[in-house]
Design an enzyme around this catalytic site. Structure first.
Site, mmCIF file in Angstrom:
data_model
loop_
_atom_site.group_PDB
_atom_site.id
_atom_site.type_symbol
_atom_site.label_atom_id
_atom_site.label_comp_id
_atom_site.label_asym_id
_atom_site.label_seq_id
_atom_site.Cartn_x
_atom_site.Cartn_y
_atom_site.Cartn_z
ATOM 1 N N HIS A 51 117.414 -103.840 -55.014
ATOM 2 C CA HIS A 51 117.104 -105.644 -54.224
ATOM 3 C C HIS A 51 115.749 -106.065 -54.221
ATOM 4 C CE1 HIS A 51 120.625 -105.021 -51.082
ATOM 5 N NE2 HIS A 51 120.016 -103.899 -51.126
ATOM 6 N N MET B 45 109.123 -105.736 17.307
ATOM 7 C CA MET B 45 109.256 -104.096 16.665
ATOM 8 C C MET B 45 110.706 -104.750 15.720
ATOM 9 S SD MET B 45 106.294 -103.266 15.810
ATOM 10 C CE MET B 45 106.907 -101.828 15.270
ATOM 11 N N PHE C 135 110.843 -106.392 21.152
ATOM 12 C CA PHE C 135 112.048 -107.395 20.599
ATOM 13 C C PHE C 135 111.304 -108.172 19.033
ATOM 14 C CE2 PHE C 135 114.062 -108.893 24.289
ATOM 15 C CZ PHE C 135 115.192 -108.795 23.621
ATOM 16 N N GLU D 72 116.375 -99.887 -52.437
ATOM 17 C CA GLU D 72 115.828 -100.704 -52.044
ATOM 18 C C GLU D 72 115.241 -101.304 -54.015
ATOM 19 O OE1 GLU D 72 115.243 -101.965 -49.492
ATOM 20 O OE2 GLU D 72 116.400 -100.088 -48.675
ATOM 21 N N THR E 15 110.525 -121.243 -29.371
ATOM 22 C CA THR E 15 109.785 -122.658 -30.014
ATOM 23 C C THR E 15 109.196 -123.350 -28.759
ATOM 24 O OG1 THR E 15 111.951 -123.957 -29.194
ATOM 25 C CG2 THR E 15 111.682 -122.749 -31.893
#
Length: 616
Positions: A433, A134, A132, A430, A211
């Site tokens: 920018h 097992m 039982f 780039e 945060t």
């Protein structure tokens, strides 16, 4: 369910098999014993016919009864032994003498009743018990798990666990002050009760991810020295209706046994979203769980000494009933840290990391505007990883600079093969920018410019360096942001007289800014101070299912489109004017990028000091 049923049937089958095996062995032994027994008539027949080879009379001398064992001759039978139980051994002995048969007399051995009766029974019971056991282990405790399905999954932290205190929470001074009242109440509640004060039943921590909301809740528990139950909102919700409500009840029952205590529900929006907005109606499992949570926090029951703390970054989708006083009485906003807070956070995370002499945490704090506590921790951790890869035992400013790019933009893909034409287009893009970042007053200065592809799929990047924290966005700054976003496309047109798909993300960002200015922030003189935003980020499927998606007519929609286009066109012309004015800087910056692939702020700013500005 089928797996559990199959395991149960297999276990029952095994148990029945073992019982049947024991029964068969017992019956076989009994049958074998009965086959060896003979009657007195058969005994006399064996003696008289001379078929008995050896005769043994076994007698317990304290009583006249006994047993006679007769070994049958092999030429007659199979040489087996036959037994006869008699009531008077003396009569048998007299009969054997009369027949002239030699015999032997032996005492009956004393049977060990414990060994012959008790031990086998105990062994059999032990075997059944083991089987039982097992079976139960093989089944994984299915029955136990089924019984605990409605139990709370909250983890209890006690005084023996590692504590987090307010000293370990840096950069959140106002937030800690609000929570110190709760700590003081948990330590000495009498002084509050004497004046009729009631401590807040619930505290809702609201703020962007990373945060420190969860860290603050742990610090409250650590400072107060009370039990601390922690659970995620998703741990309540299951596919079976009623399980979440059962877990809520079990959680508060356990909390009552450990009061005063704190219950911390992380990501409460998983279970406390606004009701009536889904497709499942009132029988939805999440809504059932929320109803039970509302009752436990402020219903007919009394939960004195239990403080519920929760964290979320989507307070806008929470049900109004859970936000009212009496449930979550206090809302603590945990925002991104300012420059002083970032410096304190960097000092906390720098412990255990040897820093080089050139590392200036104050300067790092000034250049990381918008970073959360988690971002700063990740920044220093990536810096330490870079130092370890170069076999150094300390972190330098160079490591932090490289980690800053990796965290902010993504890892550079230097091994990617790019054609010279694509490199040249990226260099001018780039550079456009970068010039606008430098010239426009509210968006720069430039931190670094690179034409090395990144992990995000970009062919290059221009990283600005915000030097101050700003709470609000102005109309002028938003127009400058749009102008900067269009600088790459303008540079491509001016140099190559052609355009590419490389500016698609820039155009998308510029359009989003322009729409927000017109529809959300009332920055259009034509449309005035009216909000035309339709909450396009709405996460509920069923809220506006039967309604139109916008609250304005076709004429207003046309005006919105005209205003968005006007803003984009004006910013585009402004970017073109600046790029033409600084044409020499554009050419020099692109050439330097093609040579070095990546330039720093100092190298870029030196170009403006060396070159003349064209008159446009």
């Amino acid at each position: 369910m089928n797996d559990r049923r199959n395991r149960g049937l297999n276990g029952l089958t095994l148990m029945l098999f073992v019982i049947a095996l024991f029964a068969i062995l017992w019956f076989t032994n009994q049958i074998d014993q009965r086959e060896k027994e003979i009657s007195y008539k058969e005994f006399c027949s064996l003696i008289e016919d001379g078929e008995a080879a050896n005769v043994l009379v076994v007698q317990n001398k304290s009583v006249p009864t006994g047993r006679v064992d007769v070994e049958v001759k092999q030429d007659v039978e199979d040489g087996s032994v036959r037994s006869l139980y008699v009531s008077d051994v003396n009569e048998i002995q007299q009969y054997l003498k009369e027949q002239g048969v030699e015999y032997e007399v032996s005492d009956v051995p004393q049977d060990n009743w414990f060994a012959t009766a008790i031990v086998p029974s105990l062994l059999m019971l032990a075997g059944i018990f083991l089987i039982f056991f097992m079976m139960n282990r093989q089944g994984g405790g299915a029955n136990t798990k089924a019984m605990n399905f409605g139990k709370s999954r909250a983890r209890l932290s006690t005084e023996n666990d590692k504590k987090v205190t307010f000293d370990q929470v840096a950069g959140l001074h106002e937030e800690k002050e609000e929570l110190e009242e709760i700590v003081d109440f948990l330590k000495s509640p009498k002084k509050y009760i004497q004046v009729g004060a009631r401590i807040p039943k619930g505290v809702l921590l609201v703020g962007p991810p990373g945060t420190g909301k969860t860290l603050l809740a742990k610090a409250v528990a650590g400072e107060a020295g009370v039990p601390f139950f922690t659970i995620s909102g998703s741990d309540f919700v299951e596919m079976f209706v009623g399980v979440g409500a059962s877990r809520v009840r079990d959680l508060f029952e356990e909390a009552k046994k450990n009061a005063p205590c704190i219950i911390f529900i992380d990501e409460i929006d998983a279970v406390a979203r606004r009701r009536g907005t889904g497709m499942g109606g009132g029988h939805d499992e999440r809504e059932q769980t929320l109803n039970q949570l509302l009752v436990e926090m402020d219903g007919f029951g009394v939960n004195e000494g239990i403080i519920v703390m929760s964290a979320t970054n989507r307070v806008d989708i929470l049900d109004p009933a859970i936000l009212r006083p009496g449930r979550f009485d206090r809302k603590v906003t945990v925002g991104r840290p300012d420059v002083k807070g970032r410096e304190e956070i960097l000092k906390v995370h720098a412990k255990g990391k040897p820093l080089g002499d050139d590392v200036d945490l104050k300067q790092i704090a000034q250049t990381t505007a918008g970073f959360t506590g988690a971002d700063l921790e990740n920044l220093l951790n990536e810096s330490a990883i870079l130092a370890a890869k170069e076999n150094r035992v300390y972190v330098t400013q160079k490591d932090i600079r490289h980690a800053f790019v990796k965290v902010g933009i993504g890892a550079e893909k230097k091994s990617r093969i790019i054609s010279e034409k694509e490199k040249k287009i990226t260099a001018y893009h780039e550079a456009g920018h970068a010039i606008l970042f430098h010239v426009l007053p509210d968006v720069g200065p430039v931190y670094s410019v690179s034409i090395i592809p990144t992990g995000t799929g970009a062919a290059g990047y221009t990283m600005p360096l915000p030097e101050k924290d700003e709470m609000f966005n102005t109309k002028g700054k938003m127009l400058q942001d749009i102008t900067v976003a269009l600088g790459g496309r303008v540079a491509e047109e001016e140099v190559f007289d052609d355009i590419t798909t490389g500016a698609s993300q820039d155009i998308k960002q510029a359009t989003s800014y322009a729409k927000s200015m017109v529809m959300k922030y009332g920055m259009s003189e034509t449309l005035g101070l009216i909000n035309y935003d339709n909450d396009s980020d709405e996460v509920f499927i069923g809220r506006d299912l039967a309604h139109t998606s916008r609250g304005y007519g076709e004429q207003v929609a046309g005006t919105i489109d005209q205003e968005v286009k006007r803003i984009i066109d004006e910013c585009y012309e402004r970017a073109r004017h600046i790029i033409r004015k600084y044409n020499q800087v554009l050419e020099a910056c692109a050439a330097l990028l093609l040579e070095k692939e990546k330039i720093t702020r100092e190298e870029f700013e030196a170009l403006f000091a060396e070159l003349e500005v064209s008159e446009v």
